[in-house]
Scaffold this active site. Sequence first.
Site, PDB file in Angstrom:
ATOM      1  N   TYR A  19      -1.632  -0.697  10.800  1.00  0.00           N
ATOM      2  CA  TYR A  19      -2.016  -1.424   9.633  1.00  0.00           C
ATOM      3  C   TYR A  19      -0.669  -1.081   8.557  1.00  0.00           C
ATOM      4  O   TYR A  19      -0.148  -2.080   8.083  1.00  0.00           O
ATOM      5  CB  TYR A  19      -3.148  -0.822   9.147  1.00  0.00           C
ATOM      6  CG  TYR A  19      -3.331  -0.948   7.521  1.00  0.00           C
ATOM      7  CD1 TYR A  19      -3.284   0.118   6.889  1.00  0.00           C
ATOM      8  CD2 TYR A  19      -3.824  -2.082   7.077  1.00  0.00           C
ATOM      9  CE1 TYR A  19      -3.231   0.227   5.250  1.00  0.00           C
ATOM     10  CE2 TYR A  19      -3.717  -2.152   5.575  1.00  0.00           C
ATOM     11  CZ  TYR A  19      -3.388  -1.208   4.770  1.00  0.00           C
ATOM     12  OH  TYR A  19      -3.552  -1.168   3.429  1.00  0.00           O
ATOM     13  N   SER A  24       0.719  -1.209  -0.042  1.00  0.00           N
ATOM     14  CA  SER A  24      -0.178   0.041   0.160  1.00  0.00           C
ATOM     15  C   SER A  24       0.778   1.284   0.131  1.00  0.00           C
ATOM     16  O   SER A  24       2.006   1.162   0.475  1.00  0.00           O
ATOM     17  CB  SER A  24      -0.984  -0.089   1.225  1.00  0.00           C
ATOM     18  OG  SER A  24      -1.569   1.123   1.501  1.00  0.00           O
ATOM     19  N   LYS A  59       2.134  -3.685   6.788  1.00  0.00           N
ATOM     20  CA  LYS A  59       2.376  -3.659   5.104  1.00  0.00           C
ATOM     21  C   LYS A  59       4.091  -3.404   4.921  1.00  0.00           C
ATOM     22  O   LYS A  59       4.787  -4.114   4.514  1.00  0.00           O
ATOM     23  CB  LYS A  59       1.791  -2.510   4.278  1.00  0.00           C
ATOM     24  CG  LYS A  59       0.116  -2.786   4.507  1.00  0.00           C
ATOM     25  CD  LYS A  59       0.014  -4.235   3.684  1.00  0.00           C
ATOM     26  CE  LYS A  59      -1.555  -4.198   3.525  1.00  0.00           C
ATOM     27  NZ  LYS A  59      -2.040  -5.435   2.657  1.00  0.00           N
TER      28      LYS A  59
HETATM   29  C1  WQD Z   1      -9.267   9.550   1.516  1.00  0.00           C
HETATM   30  C2  WQD Z   1      -9.653  10.852   1.588  1.00  0.00           C
HETATM   31  C3  WQD Z   1      -9.674  11.313   3.836  1.00  0.00           C
HETATM   32  C4  WQD Z   1     -13.463   9.320   4.493  1.00  0.00           C
HETATM   33  C5  WQD Z   1      -6.568   4.622   3.376  1.00  0.00           C
HETATM   34  C6  WQD Z   1      -5.331   3.774   3.716  1.00  0.00           C
HETATM   35  C7  WQD Z   1      -4.885   2.927   2.412  1.00  0.00           C
HETATM   36  C8  WQD Z   1      -5.776   2.252   1.742  1.00  0.00           C
HETATM   37  C9  WQD Z   1      -7.027   3.112   1.396  1.00  0.00           C
HETATM   38  C10 WQD Z   1      -6.445  -0.107   2.572  1.00  0.00           C
HETATM   39  C11 WQD Z   1      -8.716  11.486   2.812  1.00  0.00           C
HETATM   40  C12 WQD Z   1     -11.063  11.727   3.100  1.00  0.00           C
HETATM   41  C13 WQD Z   1     -12.338   9.738   4.046  1.00  0.00           C
HETATM   42  C14 WQD Z   1     -14.520  10.306   4.807  1.00  0.00           C
HETATM   43  C15 WQD Z   1     -13.204  12.138   4.242  1.00  0.00           C
HETATM   44  N1  WQD Z   1      -6.255   1.145   2.783  1.00  0.00           N
HETATM   45  N2  WQD Z   1     -11.980  11.305   3.826  1.00  0.00           N
HETATM   46  N3  WQD Z   1     -14.185  11.618   4.742  1.00  0.00           N
HETATM   47  O1  WQD Z   1      -6.784   7.505   4.129  1.00  0.00           O
HETATM   48  O2  WQD Z   1      -6.167   7.873   1.756  1.00  0.00           O
HETATM   49  O3  WQD Z   1      -5.967   5.468   2.580  1.00  0.00           O
HETATM   50  O4  WQD Z   1      -7.435   3.794   2.657  1.00  0.00           O
HETATM   51  O5  WQD Z   1      -6.108  -0.572   1.490  1.00  0.00           O
HETATM   52  O6  WQD Z   1      -3.761   1.945   2.870  1.00  0.00           O
HETATM   53  O7  WQD Z   1      -4.349   4.393   4.317  1.00  0.00           O
HETATM   54  O8  WQD Z   1      -8.192   6.695   1.969  1.00  0.00           O
HETATM   55  O9  WQD Z   1     -10.646   7.005   1.533  1.00  0.00           O
HETATM   56  O10 WQD Z   1      -9.710   6.731   3.784  1.00  0.00           O
HETATM   57  O11 WQD Z   1      -9.496   8.789   2.679  1.00  0.00           O
HETATM   58  O12 WQD Z   1     -13.192  13.244   4.146  1.00  0.00           O
HETATM   59  O13 WQD Z   1     -15.508   9.683   5.415  1.00  0.00           O
HETATM   60  O14 WQD Z   1     -10.848  11.072   1.833  1.00  0.00           O
HETATM   61  O15 WQD Z   1      -9.335  12.260   4.738  1.00  0.00           O
HETATM   62  O16 WQD Z   1      -8.190  12.812   2.591  1.00  0.00           O
HETATM   63  P1  WQD Z   1      -6.626   7.006   2.496  1.00  0.00           P
HETATM   64  P2  WQD Z   1      -9.377   7.115   2.779  1.00  0.00           P
END
Ligand code: WQD
Length: 332
Positions: free
Chosen positions: A148, A124, A152
């Site tokens: 998590y 990741s 990885k």
């Molecule tokens: C994306 C953006 C949030 C939810 C994580 C893990 C990565 C992979 C994917 C597993 C960010 C914003 C999110 C919400 C929001 N995991 N957000 N409101 O954090 O980039 O990556 O998930 O495979 O390893 O680190 O993904 O979709 O959680 O967030 O504003 O309800 O959306 O702050 O900017 P992220 P995400």
Amino acid sequence: MAILVTGGAGFIGSHTVVQLLENNQEVIIVDNFYNSSADVLDKIRTIANKDFKFYEYDITCKEQMDEVFRDNDIEAIIHFAGYKAVGESVEKPLMYYSNNLVSTFVLCEMMEKYGCKRFVFSSSATVYGKPASVPIKEDFPLSTTNPYGTTKLMTERILTDIQFAHPDWSIALLRYFNPIGAHKSGLIGENPKDIPNNLMPYILKVASGELECLNVFGDDYDTHDGTGVRDYIHVVDLARGHVLAINKVMNSSGVHIYNLGTGKGYSVLDIVNNFERATGIKIKYKITDRRPGDIDECYADTAKAKEELGFVAEADIDEMCKDGWNFVMHNK
Ligand code: WQD
């Protein structure tokens, strides 16, 4: 000769199995349905019009995995299975370290015992931590801020050390950015069982009326509109990246590290606006506090995957939004 896909009933795993079967690969899935459901198996068979062997086993169980390797001629492994919720990993680190690391130990012991030398690992972009700049290259410094992500990073290091001791092994470490979307059939996609942590599944539940309002985690980041920027990649493109990685490990030795992303960054509000434009559905949102651990910007330098794998993500954000919504409409 078969390819063992752990977590093959999951979101990325199921899309990858479809393409392996469509490429006439023999596939064996091991999945315990911790983060997936049994109905996905027949949907994979329907889409690919091909069958595969399935074991509802726990990949941390040596006896069960010994049976799988003893009873099948496994040429390569694609290892998706693992716990993946960042927030949960902070609350339950032992569960994450135990499951995500022991599974790799068991698989590598089976590889040594049964002479399997090819391994593709679901890593990741989280291993990059907060990058000093973007786009991110594979040789950037690595650091993690939650258990998590650390599982990885540790798994990448464990696999690298094991390959050093087995020079004829070939290992691909695939660093995903943000997978979204779904297969065009609408039969398979991301279907989180409870309130989603990730942005797109949350937007989809707001669009379907299951959730009332999207919380945008902060609008004071150092980005064009203040909301977090990420590299969203269509899950079907990501699956194709695994097929190319399997070809790579079949014809090489060593450790091969690749970013799988589009090289484009979209902010949270970009995603909301693109989703509304693609589907015609208004997404109610409100700006709330930052989520601890989130970073400003994260998107891939895609040159190495293009040059060495021939991988280029093709789907645009409009397609990702439409395909994700199509899956929800097919599974109401
Ligand atoms: C994306 C953006 C949030 C939810 C994580 C893990 C990565 C992979 C994917 C597993 C960010 C914003 C999110 C919400 C929001 N995991 N957000 N409101 O954090 O980039 O990556 O998930 O495979 O390893 O680190 O993904 O979709 O959680 O967030 O504003 O309800 O959306 O702050 O900017 P992220 P995400």
